[in-house]
Design a protein around this motif. Structure first.
Motif, mmCIF file in Angstrom:
data_model
loop_
_atom_site.group_PDB
_atom_site.id
_atom_site.type_symbol
_atom_site.label_atom_id
_atom_site.label_comp_id
_atom_site.label_asym_id
_atom_site.label_seq_id
_atom_site.Cartn_x
_atom_site.Cartn_y
_atom_site.Cartn_z
ATOM 1 N N GLY A 1 0.810 -1.200 0.000
ATOM 2 C CA GLY A 1 0.000 0.000 0.000
ATOM 3 C C GLY A 1 0.850 1.258 0.000
ATOM 4 O O GLY A 1 2.009 1.261 -0.398
ATOM 5 N N SER A 2 0.268 2.332 0.490
ATOM 6 C CA SER A 2 0.946 3.630 0.552
ATOM 7 C C SER A 2 0.803 4.201 1.952
ATOM 8 O O SER A 2 -0.039 3.763 2.739
ATOM 9 C CB SER A 2 0.348 4.593 -0.484
ATOM 10 N N ARG A 3 1.593 5.221 2.264
ATOM 11 C CA ARG A 3 1.543 5.835 3.583
ATOM 12 C C ARG A 3 0.189 6.497 3.830
ATOM 13 O O ARG A 3 -0.312 6.511 4.958
ATOM 14 C CB ARG A 3 2.662 6.850 3.755
ATOM 15 N N GLU A 4 -0.416 7.049 2.774
ATOM 16 C CA GLU A 4 -1.719 7.693 2.943
ATOM 17 C C GLU A 4 -2.781 6.694 3.368
ATOM 18 O O GLU A 4 -3.605 6.971 4.251
ATOM 19 C CB GLU A 4 -2.131 8.383 1.636
ATOM 20 N N ILE A 5 -2.750 5.516 2.738
ATOM 21 C CA ILE A 5 -3.748 4.499 3.089
ATOM 22 C C ILE A 5 -3.496 3.971 4.489
ATOM 23 O O ILE A 5 -4.428 3.681 5.242
ATOM 24 C CB ILE A 5 -3.731 3.363 2.049
ATOM 25 N N LEU A 6 -2.218 3.840 4.874
ATOM 26 C CA LEU A 6 -1.911 3.398 6.235
ATOM 27 C C LEU A 6 -2.440 4.388 7.270
ATOM 28 O O LEU A 6 -2.990 3.989 8.305
ATOM 29 C CB LEU A 6 -0.405 3.215 6.402
#
Length: 569
Positions: A551-556
């Motif tokens: 995933g990405s940091r935004e989704i985390l």
């Protein structure tokens, strides 16, 4: 000092447990042998008695089985030799980690490549690489399975002859022919038991969290072992009887009807006794090899005062990843962190330098990182439209997507230990970390990032949508909220069809453990996380820098906010 060394106790624990298993398994085997031999002698005495001139009957005393004789000694010795062969190969094939073996087709192709197509290149992109570490590992697993099945067949042959054949040689004509017939049936039932054992994956060691005394665990298993031995021996008896009857002479029966039925009764008793010995040996092996071992020096010693965690960390870092020693170390670490056993060892993790804490967190996150990476490679490491379109292109009943991840999800108990351990340590650091090493070292952010990344990967393969959207994204240019297409019924039908697959049952179990672990950390730091979220520092303090494993940091960050609001399901 390097660890483990040949003379160190943690290294010797596996050898000592193996030797103890060989000794202890001989006790129930001896008792079952004596009881079965007495019963078989009584049956032979009943059905093969002789009639005197005055009409009285005479026969051998069944208790004569306890009288020392050369044939009796040979029978007793060969029976225990068969049990030793089965027990030794059982320890060879047993593994704490589920392993995937090479299929017969892959083995045949590998041999063909080795003999006909030398070189490292792949032929047509379909033949397996002979030099691939994964292929070599699966070949070794297949060889160990073949050895176990062959050893079970040989042990069945020897045990059947020792119990049944020797008892009938003096009472029947063509005694040696009867031994060949009984030996053949013993070979068949032993082979069937070995194949069934491998197919049902009973060779995988399961570590109980609630540790009971070995004697109590062994005693509780006796009824179920007897039932399982009866079912398996009955099926194997029928199959072996059919096989020996369809084979040509000399294995086809040529006995009188009374002697034929006597042979069947005696063989059924003998094969049940053999299977019962094997079932008890299997359970005794599980009990003795999965018992918790404490990787720590004695309390009060100099090593306990200076560095009590070194033995545990050395076993976790330097042992073979698939070895029993490493799994025992993970179990010991989990017991210390989760159940608060040995508080002095748990307090030693939060020593002033923080090196011990970072090493403990690192060894626990490594399996979860490996799982996230493997799932990310299969899904293209994306949590958005691409991954969902790829999954939607497959039919709900298509199992190609599931089989790709089956091997990665098999090791559930290790993933559960690691996630619960890091969650317990992180949550416990809120009140036990006097030096703040958990926060200053960045371990808290690494734990949250790894747990959420792994959860996102698991949820993606189960078909759950993970591309979170803010409410503003659903508004049009004129501020009108656009309606979304209702696909709830179709998604529910597809999810219901896929939920029955073997991968999804394991995926949902791992996802539940990960969610509980994340909620445990969030509950402990809820006030601090809320303050960081209001100050706009949540991403900086609780999400690791760099690209996540999945995933990405935004989704985390969005997923963490859902946990913070207790809305993650």
């Amino acid at each position: 000092m390097s660890f483990p060394t040949p003379s160190s106790p943690p290294d010797l624990v596996i050898k000592n447990r193996f030797l103890g298993f060989l000794i202890w398994q001989s006790i129930p085997s001896t008792m079952i042998y004596l009881f079965s031999k007495t019963l078989i002698s009584a049956i032979v005495n009943t059905f093969t008695h002789s009639t005197n001139s005055n009409g009285s009957t005479t026969g051998r005393n069944p208790l004569l089985v306890f009288v020392p004789s050369f044939i009796g000694f040979i029978s007793f010795f060969t029976f225990h030799l068969s049990q030793l062969l089965f027990s030794a190969t059982l320890s060879v094939v047993a593994s704490p980690q589920p392993e995937r073996s090479a299929s017969p087709l892959e083995l045949a192709i590998g041999i063909f490549r080795l003999l006909v197509v030398p070189g490292d290149g792949d032929v047509g992109g379909r033949l397996p690489e002979n030099d691939s570490p994964d292929f070599r590992r699966r070949v070794k697993v297949s060889v160990s399975f073949f050895m176990f099945a062959a050893a079970s067949a040989a042990a069945g042959f020897t045990a059947a002859v020792s119990l049944c054949g020797v008892s009938l040689i003096d009472e029947y004509d063509c005694g040696f022919w009867l031994i060949e017939r009984v030996g053949l049936r013993g070979f068949v039932v032993g082979l069937l038991f070995g194949l069934h054992y491998v197919y049902k994956r009973r060779w995988v060691l399961e570590f109980p969290i609630i540790q009971r005394p070995p004697y109590f665990s062994f005693k509780m298993e006796l009824p179920s072992a007897a039932r399982r031995a009866f079912r398996l021996s009955s099926a194997a008896f029928l199959l072996s009887a059919i096989l020996t009857e369809i084979l040509p002479h000399p294995f086809k029966s040529k006995l009188a009807m009374q002697k034929f039925f006597t042979e069947q009764i005696i063989f059924s008793i003998g094969i049940f006794a053999v299977f019962l010995c094997w079932e008890l040996s299997h359970h005794l092996h599980q009990v003795l090899h999965t018992k918790r071992f404490i990787f720590a020096p004695p309390k009060g010693s100099a090593a306990a005062e200076t560095n009590p965690s070194e033995h545990l960390l050395a076993a976790l870092e330097e042992s073979n990843p698939t070895s029993l020693l490493r799994y025992l170390a993970y179990l010991d670490l989990y017991m210390v962190c989760e159940n608060n056993v040995d508080p002095w060892r748990r307090a030693a993790f939060f020593e002033e330098t923080g090196e011990t804490y970072k090493r403990v967190i690192a060894v626990c996150l490594r399996p979860l990182e490996h799982l996230s990476s493997r799932l990310g490679e299969g899904l293209g490491n994306s949590v958005g439209t691409a991954a969902q379109i790829s999954n939607q292109l497959l039919s709900p009943t298509d199992t190609r997507l599931d089989l790709k991840y089956l091997e990665s999800l098999n090791n559930f108990q290790l993933y559960a230990w690691c996630s619960k351990t890091v969650a317990s340590l992180t949550a416990g650091s809120h009140r036990e970390d006097k030096f703040g090493v958990a926060q200053l070292s960045g371990s808290n952010a690494a734990v949250i990032s790894t747990l959420i990344s792994c959860l996102l990967a698991i949820e993606t393969i189960t078909g759950k949508k993970t591309n979170l959207q803010s409410p503003n994204q659903l508004l049009g240019p004129a501020g009108i909220r656009w309606a979304t297409v209702n696909t709830g019924r179709a998604d529910a039908i597809a999810s219901a069809k896929k939920r029955s697959g073997p991968v999804n049952s394991k995926a949902y179990a791992i996802a539940d453990v990960l969610k509980n672990s994340i909620y445990q950390v969030v509950s402990a730091f809820h006030d601090e996380m809320l303050a960081s979220a209001k100050a706009g520092m949540l991403e900086k303090e609780w999400v690791a820098n760099g690209k996540p494993l999945f995933g990405s940091r935004e989704i985390l960050v969005q997923k963490l906010r859902l946990f913070l609001d207790f809305q993650a399901t």
